[in-house]
Write a protein that holds these residues in place. Structure first.
Motif, PDB file in Angstrom:
ATOM      1  N   PHE A   2       0.772  -1.116  -0.080  1.00 35.29           N
ATOM      2  CA  PHE A   2      -0.001   0.091   0.066  1.00 35.29           C
ATOM      3  C   PHE A   2       0.834   1.333  -0.132  1.00 35.29           C
ATOM      4  O   PHE A   2       0.390   2.127  -0.080  1.00 35.29           O
ATOM      5  N   LEU A  44      -6.584   4.212   3.531  1.00 38.35           N
ATOM      6  CA  LEU A  44      -5.757   2.677   3.106  1.00 38.35           C
ATOM      7  C   LEU A  44      -4.576   3.086   2.221  1.00 38.35           C
ATOM      8  O   LEU A  44      -3.664   2.530   2.316  1.00 38.35           O
ATOM      9  N   ARG A 185      -6.121  -3.972   4.912  1.00 37.57           N
ATOM     10  CA  ARG A 185      -5.075  -3.935   4.020  1.00 37.57           C
ATOM     11  C   ARG A 185      -4.843  -5.448   3.840  1.00 37.57           C
ATOM     12  O   ARG A 185      -4.667  -6.055   2.501  1.00 37.57           O
TER      13      ARG A 185
END
Ligand code: GTP
Ligand code: MG
Length: 194
Positions: A2, A44, A185
């Motif tokens: 991420f 996120l 995630r």
């Protein structure tokens, strides 16, 4: 993962205008207006304002596509309970039912309010279409640990009773404090087989 750069790809209002790149896994975020969908995507990808958020419900009006590197596509949806269900249903169900690279739908629910009729109606539609979804409780910073854990048990009990295609693990997140984002995630990476 991420930490890869996240970018806005495009907005769409129907199947013919959504991005054609169906080779990368995609996950979509749905839920009532103001539940925190857009804020969650910012959380996120660790950006403050990749996605526009607002305290006024009904802010996100189109399906907005984002991608992380060239590996994962994230879709922010308009909230329901604001547009009429028919209008919401027409555009979004069409997308949900036909999108080949859609790996999971995250349905966001506010634990302070629990599962509302509009949520149940949407989950029923997803069940009828055999679409796999997972519940994410949002804004967990607003509840004490005890209240949150009671609310979560209530939601879980209702899902066991009613929901068919629901992934059994209920997650909790706060975009404000970043609590629970790592678990989400990890769930997305697993769902997308990334
Ligand atoms: P629509 O686009 O209207 O469907 O709303 P949305 O689901 O995208 O909600 P959005 O992310 O725009 O957030 C709505 C409001 O909730 C904003 O005022 C946010 O600041 C607030 N909010 C979002 N996430 C959190 C959170 O984790 N904690 C708290 N306390 N507030 C949050
Ligand atoms: Mg939004």
């Amino acid at each position: 993962f991420f930490l890869l750069p996240a970018v806005f790809v495009k907005s769409a209002t129907n199947l013919s205008t959504i991005p054609e790149n169906t080779s990368i896994p995609e996950v979509a975020f749905i839920g009532r207006s103001n539940i925190g969908k857009s804020s969650l995507i910012n959380g996120l990808v660790n950006r403050n304002a990749l996605v526009k958020t607002s305290s006024k419900p009904g802010h996100t009006q189109m399906m907005n596509f984002f991608k992380i590197g060239d590996r994962l596509s994230l879709v922010d949806m308009p909230g329901y309970g604001w547009k009429s269900r028919d209008e919401w249903g027409g555009m979004i169900l069409d997308y949900l039912q036909h999108r080949k690279n859609l790996r999971r739908i995250y349905i966001l629910i506010d634990p302070s309010h629990g599962i509302k009729d509009s949520d149940s109606q949407i989950m029923k539609l997803l069940d009828e279409s055999g679409l796999s979804y997972q519940v994410v409780l949002t804004k967990t910073d607003k509840l004490s640990k005890t209240k949150y854990s009671i609310a979560k048990s209530e939601v879980e009990a209702q899902l066991v009773k009613d929901a068919i295609c629901c992934y059994p693990l209920v997650l909790g997140v706060s975009s404000r404090t970043k609590d629970g984002l790592d678990e989400l995630r990890a769930a997305i990476i697993k769902a997308g087989q990334l």
